[in-house]
Design a protein around this motif. Structure first.
Motif, PDB file in Angstrom:
ATOM      1  N   LEU A 239     -86.586  10.844  32.064  1.00  0.00           N
ATOM      2  CA  LEU A 239     -86.737  11.608  33.302  1.00  0.00           C
ATOM      3  C   LEU A 239     -85.474  11.460  34.137  1.00  0.00           C
ATOM      4  N   PRO A 240     -84.555  12.423  34.081  1.00  0.00           N
ATOM      5  CA  PRO A 240     -83.282  12.305  34.802  1.00  0.00           C
ATOM      6  C   PRO A 240     -83.471  12.404  36.307  1.00  0.00           C
ATOM      7  N   SER A 241     -82.424  12.036  37.028  1.00  0.00           N
ATOM      8  CA  SER A 241     -82.500  11.990  38.493  1.00  0.00           C
ATOM      9  C   SER A 241     -82.866  13.336  39.090  1.00  0.00           C
ATOM     10  N   GLN A 242     -82.315  14.416  38.558  1.00  0.00           N
ATOM     11  CA  GLN A 242     -82.574  15.730  39.136  1.00  0.00           C
ATOM     12  C   GLN A 242     -84.058  16.065  39.113  1.00  0.00           C
ATOM     13  N   LEU A 243     -84.753  15.659  38.047  1.00  0.00           N
ATOM     14  CA  LEU A 243     -86.192  15.896  37.966  1.00  0.00           C
ATOM     15  C   LEU A 243     -86.965  14.921  38.839  1.00  0.00           C
ATOM     16  N   GLN A 244     -86.441  13.715  39.004  1.00  0.00           N
ATOM     17  CA  GLN A 244     -87.122  12.735  39.844  1.00  0.00           C
ATOM     18  C   GLN A 244     -87.148  13.157  41.304  1.00  0.00           C
ATOM     19  N   HIS A 245     -86.182  13.993  41.707  1.00  0.00           N
ATOM     20  CA  HIS A 245     -86.175  14.469  43.084  1.00  0.00           C
ATOM     21  C   HIS A 245     -87.365  15.378  43.380  1.00  0.00           C
ATOM     22  N   CYS A 246     -88.062  15.841  42.354  1.00  0.00           N
ATOM     23  CA  CYS A 246     -89.159  16.797  42.540  1.00  0.00           C
ATOM     24  C   CYS A 246     -90.511  16.210  42.140  1.00  0.00           C
ATOM     25  N   ILE A 247     -90.679  14.898  42.274  1.00  0.00           N
ATOM     26  CA  ILE A 247     -91.967  14.259  41.948  1.00  0.00           C
ATOM     27  C   ILE A 247     -92.452  13.426  43.133  1.00  0.00           C
ATOM     28  N   LEU A 248     -92.198  13.907  44.339  1.00  0.00           N
ATOM     29  CA  LEU A 248     -92.589  13.142  45.523  1.00  0.00           C
ATOM     30  C   LEU A 248     -94.101  12.990  45.633  1.00  0.00           C
ATOM     31  N   PHE A 249     -94.840  14.049  45.336  1.00  0.00           N
ATOM     32  CA  PHE A 249     -96.298  13.941  45.396  1.00  0.00           C
ATOM     33  C   PHE A 249     -96.836  12.949  44.366  1.00  0.00           C
ATOM     34  N   PRO A 250     -96.403  13.006  43.107  1.00  0.00           N
ATOM     35  CA  PRO A 250     -96.821  11.959  42.167  1.00  0.00           C
ATOM     36  C   PRO A 250     -96.409  10.560  42.618  1.00  0.00           C
ATOM     37  N   LEU A 251     -95.222  10.416  43.203  1.00  0.00           N
ATOM     38  CA  LEU A 251     -94.812   9.102  43.684  1.00  0.00           C
ATOM     39  C   LEU A 251     -95.756   8.596  44.768  1.00  0.00           C
ATOM     40  N   LEU A 252     -96.211   9.485  45.622  1.00  0.00           N
ATOM     41  CA  LEU A 252     -97.168   9.094  46.652  1.00  0.00           C
ATOM     42  C   LEU A 252     -98.496   8.664  46.039  1.00  0.00           C
ATOM     43  N   VAL A 253     -99.055   9.506  45.181  1.00  0.00           N
ATOM     44  CA  VAL A 253    -100.385   9.243  44.627  1.00  0.00           C
ATOM     45  C   VAL A 253    -100.377   8.005  43.742  1.00  0.00           C
ATOM     46  N   VAL A 254     -99.458   7.966  42.792  1.00  0.00           N
ATOM     47  CA  VAL A 254     -99.412   6.851  41.850  1.00  0.00           C
ATOM     48  C   VAL A 254     -98.866   5.596  42.529  1.00  0.00           C
ATOM     49  N   GLY A 255     -97.873   5.788  43.414  1.00  0.00           N
ATOM     50  CA  GLY A 255     -97.246   4.645  44.058  1.00  0.00           C
ATOM     51  C   GLY A 255     -98.206   3.822  44.877  1.00  0.00           C
ATOM     52  N   THR A 256     -99.147   4.449  45.564  1.00  0.00           N
ATOM     53  CA  THR A 256    -100.088   3.701  46.398  1.00  0.00           C
ATOM     54  C   THR A 256    -101.015   2.817  45.576  1.00  0.00           C
ATOM     55  N   LEU A 257    -101.099   3.065  44.285  1.00  0.00           N
ATOM     56  CA  LEU A 257    -102.022   2.318  43.419  1.00  0.00           C
ATOM     57  C   LEU A 257    -101.314   1.265  42.579  1.00  0.00           C
ATOM     58  N   CYS A 258    -100.003   1.115  42.767  1.00  0.00           N
ATOM     59  CA  CYS A 258     -99.242   0.150  41.972  1.00  0.00           C
ATOM     60  C   CYS A 258     -99.625  -1.280  42.366  1.00  0.00           C
ATOM     61  N   MET A 259    -100.077  -2.052  41.401  1.00  0.00           N
ATOM     62  CA  MET A 259    -100.493  -3.431  41.665  1.00  0.00           C
ATOM     63  C   MET A 259     -99.395  -4.429  41.340  1.00  0.00           C
ATOM     64  N   GLU A 260     -98.438  -4.034  40.494  1.00  0.00           N
ATOM     65  CA  GLU A 260     -97.408  -4.962  40.038  1.00  0.00           C
ATOM     66  C   GLU A 260     -96.101  -4.722  40.791  1.00  0.00           C
ATOM     67  N   GLU A 261     -95.372  -5.807  41.051  1.00  0.00           N
ATOM     68  CA  GLU A 261     -94.144  -5.721  41.830  1.00  0.00           C
ATOM     69  C   GLU A 261     -93.079  -4.907  41.109  1.00  0.00           C
ATOM     70  N   ASN A 262     -92.985  -5.022  39.789  1.00  0.00           N
ATOM     71  CA  ASN A 262     -91.962  -4.257  39.071  1.00  0.00           C
ATOM     72  C   ASN A 262     -92.214  -2.753  39.191  1.00  0.00           C
ATOM     73  N   GLN A 263     -93.485  -2.349  39.268  1.00  0.00           N
ATOM     74  CA  GLN A 263     -93.804  -0.939  39.480  1.00  0.00           C
ATOM     75  C   GLN A 263     -93.349  -0.494  40.866  1.00  0.00           C
ATOM     76  N   ARG A 264     -93.564  -1.332  41.848  1.00  0.00           N
ATOM     77  CA  ARG A 264     -93.189  -0.998  43.221  1.00  0.00           C
ATOM     78  C   ARG A 264     -91.669  -0.910  43.367  1.00  0.00           C
ATOM     79  N   VAL A 265     -90.971  -1.769  42.679  1.00  0.00           N
ATOM     80  CA  VAL A 265     -89.513  -1.713  42.702  1.00  0.00           C
ATOM     81  C   VAL A 265     -89.027  -0.371  42.150  1.00  0.00           C
ATOM     82  N   THR A 266     -89.644   0.077  41.074  1.00  0.00           N
ATOM     83  CA  THR A 266     -89.288   1.374  40.491  1.00  0.00           C
ATOM     84  C   THR A 266     -89.542   2.508  41.470  1.00  0.00           C
TER      85      THR A 266
END
Length: 454
Positions: free
Chosen positions: A370-397
């Protein structure tokens, strides 16, 4: 004898820096020094000189033009239209290309020109970190002017051309209040009302079907942005989306923010499934409906089949571009699974199905596929999935992804997204059982109205 003063200009400098003999950073359309002091920046090869309001050189020679123009008009023609076209629009579509637009038409349309000025000024102020009082006042004035002109024409009689302008201006105002500016209670309410108003304009305008039939790229780009913001917003607040599941295929072969894809593309299919989920969520949220297990299983089967087909296609016709697109689609697909589990099935945050979807999505986000240009367009997934991250390495990502995207997009609302995620992670770490068992709507209540992400 004192030394000869050193000339600090560089080749290609704007006229303002040449005149002041300072180093120009050559940024376009406005260099940093001109932007800092609010001065008009001009890189023209020939500098016009005015005598008694008459141009003495160039294509305007002999024409009597007033020395003074209203500030809003001058900014629109001299700076903001170009900034909108060359700086902001590329950030609003995945291909990072500039749609074909008629700047002369925009400048003549008072509804569009005022909205363009407002969003261009707001983005430029934040991108170049212009925090002086004059910039803040200009930004507020531009927004108020855009709203005033929009409301004036909204209340008057319309033809199809005015409807086009009203809809595009409405999308720009939604971007202004929902993305570019800081997230406040007032901006959240404004963004929500812009989305509701956009739906009303489209319904009154027979669904905007003629947008799909025209060749101009700006209207279809704005429609794709609006329907995506509306869908993600509806998923969070429990509203019905404007487009139903079959309607997403109408974006096939159109210049949308995600690019030009076929009507049966995996991304459009996933967005259609998300639209179906949002409609079911509306019934759950507002009417206490229970979604039948057969319906849930059928949706999950569709998501699984789509994932399997992507895997087969990637193995058969593998390429870097194809793998990247498959990864991008899968991020949205995992987000759909999370919604199915949390909003429609009522599963807890730490349920193994929820966390399995989160882990799978995080593997894709952190992978080089998943290159950077595509990562700029996944803000909604980052919100939904990010709030459920239990592990620190996931949160760092998640943090790293948002930091890269913030540096590129320069949307001030991403600060609010980061603060929201940090707050949710803090609550998860406290191992509050009631919090982990909270439903989807309560979980996102603090950011749902303010979120216009894709």
């Amino acid at each position: 004898m004192p030394p000869t003063p050193r000339i600090r200009t560089v080749e290609g400098s704007c006229w303002g820096c040449k005149q002041r003999r300072v180093i120009c950073d050559l940024a376009v359309p406005t260099c940093g020094k001109c932007a800092k002091i609010g001065r008009r920046c001009d890189y023209g090869t020939v500098r016009l000189r005015w005598t008694d309001c008459v141009a003495s050189r160039g294509r305007l020679a002999g024409k009597k033009i007033p020395l003074y123009q209203p500030p809003a008009l001058q900014r629109s023609q001299d700076q903001h239209l170009l900034y909108f076209e060359n700086e902001l629009l590329p950030r609003l579509n995945l291909s990072n290309t500039v749609p074909r637009i008629d700047l002369s038409f925009l400048s003549r349309d008072p509804i569009l020109s005022q909205s363009v000025i407002a969003v261009a000024n707001a983005h430029q102020t934040y991108a170049y970190q212009s925090s002086d009082e004059n910039s803040a006042v200009a930004r507020i004035q531009d927004r108020n002017n855009a709203l005033r002109v929009f409301r004036k024409h909204l209340m008057a009689a319309h033809n199809d051309e005015v409807n086009h302008s009203l809809f595009i201006a409405n999308v720009l105002l939604c971007i202004l209040d929902g993305m570019l500016g800081p997230t406040t209670e007032n901006s959240a309410a404004a963004a929500h009302h812009h989305l509701v108003g956009g739906k009303a304009i489209l319904k009154h305008w027979e669904g905007g079907q003629d947008i799909f039939d025209q060749t101009e790229e700006l209207p279809i780009l704005m429609l794709s942005i609006f329907t995506t913001m509306d869908l993600t917003h509806s998923l969070l607040i429990g509203d019905e989306p404007y487009l139903d599941q079959p309607s997403w295929a109408r974006f096939g072969n159109c210049e949308a923010w995600w690019g030009n894809v076929k009507s049966d593309d995996d991304f459009l299919q996933t967005m259609g499934i998300l639209a179906n989920l949002a409609t079911l969520g509306h019934g759950v949220r507002h009417f206490s409906n229970t979604v039948p297990i057969d319906t849930l299983l059928a949706i999950q089967t569709s998501l699984d089949e789509q994932a399997n087909q992507l895997t087969v296609d990637d193995e058969t016709h593998g390429s870097v571009e194809r793998s990247a697109w498959a990864a991008f689609c899968s991020v949205y697909r995992f987000t759909a699974s999370v919604y199915l589990y949390r909003a429609l099935s009522g599963l807890d945050v730490d349920h193994h199905l929820v966390q399995q979807a989160v882990s799978s999505c995080m593997e894709v986000i952190s992978s080089p596929a998943l290159p950077s240009q595509l990562q700029h367009c996944i803000l909604f997934p980052l919100l939904v999935v990010g709030t459920l991250c239990m592990e620190e390495n996931q949160r760092v990502t998640i943090r790293r992804s948002i930091e890269r995207t913030s540096a590129y997009l320069s949307f001030e609302s991403l600060r609010s997204l980061t603060l929201f995620l940090e707050g949710r992670w803090k609550m998860l770490d406290q191992e509050n059982e009631a919090y982990r068992k909270s439903d989807w709507w309560s979980y996102f209540e603090d950011i749902a109205l303010a979120t216009c992400l894709f």
